[in-house]
Scaffold this motif. Structure first.
Motif, PDB file in Angstrom:
ATOM      1  N   VAL A 144      -7.966   4.170  -3.343  1.00 11.61           N
ATOM      2  CA  VAL A 144      -8.482   4.273  -2.193  1.00 11.61           C
ATOM      3  C   VAL A 144      -8.376   5.752  -1.797  1.00 11.61           C
ATOM      4  O   VAL A 144      -7.507   6.238  -1.821  1.00 11.61           O
ATOM      5  N   GLY A 145      -9.537   6.483  -1.332  1.00  9.74           N
ATOM      6  CA  GLY A 145      -9.368   7.751  -0.830  1.00  9.74           C
ATOM      7  C   GLY A 145     -10.384   8.840  -1.067  1.00  9.74           C
ATOM      8  O   GLY A 145     -11.345   8.442  -1.975  1.00  9.74           O
ATOM      9  N   LEU A 197       0.849  -1.056   0.031  1.00 10.25           N
ATOM     10  CA  LEU A 197      -0.016  -0.035   0.217  1.00 10.25           C
ATOM     11  C   LEU A 197       0.722   1.154   0.027  1.00 10.25           C
ATOM     12  O   LEU A 197       1.859   1.350   0.779  1.00 10.25           O
ATOM     13  N   LEU A 198       0.704   2.265  -1.049  1.00  8.64           N
ATOM     14  CA  LEU A 198       1.513   3.584  -0.960  1.00  8.64           C
ATOM     15  C   LEU A 198       0.486   4.721  -0.652  1.00  8.64           C
ATOM     16  O   LEU A 198      -0.595   4.758  -1.309  1.00  8.64           O
ATOM     17  N   VAL A 199       0.751   5.327   0.364  1.00  5.25           N
ATOM     18  CA  VAL A 199       0.011   6.270   1.092  1.00  5.25           C
ATOM     19  C   VAL A 199       0.850   7.560   0.558  1.00  5.25           C
ATOM     20  O   VAL A 199       1.858   7.756  -0.210  1.00  5.25           O
ATOM     21  N   GLY A 200       0.406   8.727   1.075  1.00  5.88           N
ATOM     22  CA  GLY A 200       0.981  10.051   0.610  1.00  5.88           C
ATOM     23  C   GLY A 200       1.904  10.843   0.980  1.00  5.88           C
ATOM     24  O   GLY A 200       2.091  12.065   1.071  1.00  5.88           O
ATOM     25  N   GLY A 201       3.125  10.042   1.623  1.00  6.20           N
ATOM     26  CA  GLY A 201       3.958  10.713   2.369  1.00  6.20           C
ATOM     27  C   GLY A 201       5.332  11.093   1.331  1.00  6.20           C
ATOM     28  O   GLY A 201       4.891  10.749   0.284  1.00  6.20           O
ATOM     29  N   PRO A 202       6.059  12.055   2.142  1.00  5.11           N
ATOM     30  CA  PRO A 202       6.883  12.382   1.171  1.00  5.11           C
ATOM     31  C   PRO A 202       7.843  11.347   0.341  1.00  5.11           C
ATOM     32  O   PRO A 202       8.289  10.296   0.636  1.00  5.11           O
ATOM     33  N   LEU A 227      -9.147   3.621   5.806  1.00  2.00           N
ATOM     34  CA  LEU A 227     -10.049   3.058   4.470  1.00  2.00           C
ATOM     35  C   LEU A 227      -9.333   1.917   3.736  1.00  2.00           C
ATOM     36  O   LEU A 227      -9.789   0.901   3.399  1.00  2.00           O
ATOM     37  N   ALA A 228      -7.862   2.246   3.334  1.00  2.00           N
ATOM     38  CA  ALA A 228      -7.348   1.432   2.590  1.00  2.00           C
ATOM     39  C   ALA A 228      -6.968   0.166   3.185  1.00  2.00           C
ATOM     40  O   ALA A 228      -7.110  -0.781   2.563  1.00  2.00           O
ATOM     41  N   VAL A 229      -6.349   0.242   4.375  1.00  2.00           N
ATOM     42  CA  VAL A 229      -6.285  -0.977   5.367  1.00  2.00           C
ATOM     43  C   VAL A 229      -7.268  -1.841   5.411  1.00  2.00           C
ATOM     44  O   VAL A 229      -7.374  -2.986   5.035  1.00  2.00           O
TER      45      VAL A 229
END
Length: 217
Positions: A47-48, A6-11, A82-84
């Motif tokens: 997701v988001g 899962l890739l989320v929005g961090g740097p 939500l993604a998890v």
């Protein structure tokens, strides 16, 4: 073993250098979905609420794959939560590796690190890892465990997130049923050899394997 990434929005500066070579299918949360597409990775789900990308960028994401798009219906949950939830309910992975969850805003970092304290998510805690360029965070529920050293890591930190009695019998710095009433980081420990053991009686424990940052100059 079934792994979902899962890739989320961090740097992006915190991504592992070999991010695109990691084994397993990918899911993108919000801006993480766009960053996957930009790197030539086709996510199987995105997701988001997509408030961090514009309409053209969102169109780019949707055009790049034929999987599921799950739009966050409210602000009661983060995109990562939500993604998890969606990943475990739809794909039931053996492990979920989360990238882009560290660095940047501290409120996002804390929300990601503490996600497994929510009783709803706690059942999946042993299957979740947060991974960045310098660190791997994994979670444990009460019991006895053997840890394996990651080849590129030197340091160990044991972080009781809830009250517990923690025993570290064979690490460089040992503990014998040490009691913690509040979250604390037993930092800068190390393996003796290539594995170590731990045990504790209640709560949730985070274990961090880490290395020093490499010079950029």
């Amino acid at each position: 073993m079934k792994v979902i990434n899962l890739l989320v929005g961090g740097p992006t500066a915190n991504y592992p250098a070999d991010l695109t070579q990691r084994a397993g299918d990918w899911v993108g949360a919000d801006r993480g979905a766009l960053r996957l597409v930009q790197r030539g990775i086709t996510p199987k789900m995105v997701v988001g609420d997509f408030d961090s990308i514009d309409q053209q960028e969102f169109a780019t994401v949707k055009a790049a794959f034929e999987g599921s798009v799950i739009v966050k219906p409210d602000q009661d949950h983060t995109d990562t939560q939500l993604a998890v939830k969606s990943i475990f309910e739809r794909y039931a992975p053996d492990e979920l590796h989360i990238y882009g969850a560290t660095g940047g805003r501290l409120d996002h970092l804390l929300a990601n690190v503490w996600l497994v304290l929510d009783p709803f998510f706690r059942r999946w805690a042993p299957k979740i890892k947060l991974i960045d360029r310098q660190n791997t965070v994994q979670y444990f529920l009460p019991g006895e465990y053997q840890l394996e050293k990651e080849a590129d890591k030197r340091y160990l930190a044991f972080v009781p997130l809830m009250p517990m009695h923690l025993t570290l019998p064979d690490e460089l710095y040992q503990l014998a049923a040490a009691h913690n009433d509040y979250p604390i980081s037993w930092a800068s420990n190390e393996f003796v050899g290539t594995s170590g053991h731990l045990s504790f009686d209640q709560g949730v424990l985070a274990v961090i394997q880490s290395c020093d940052a490499q010079p950029t100059d």
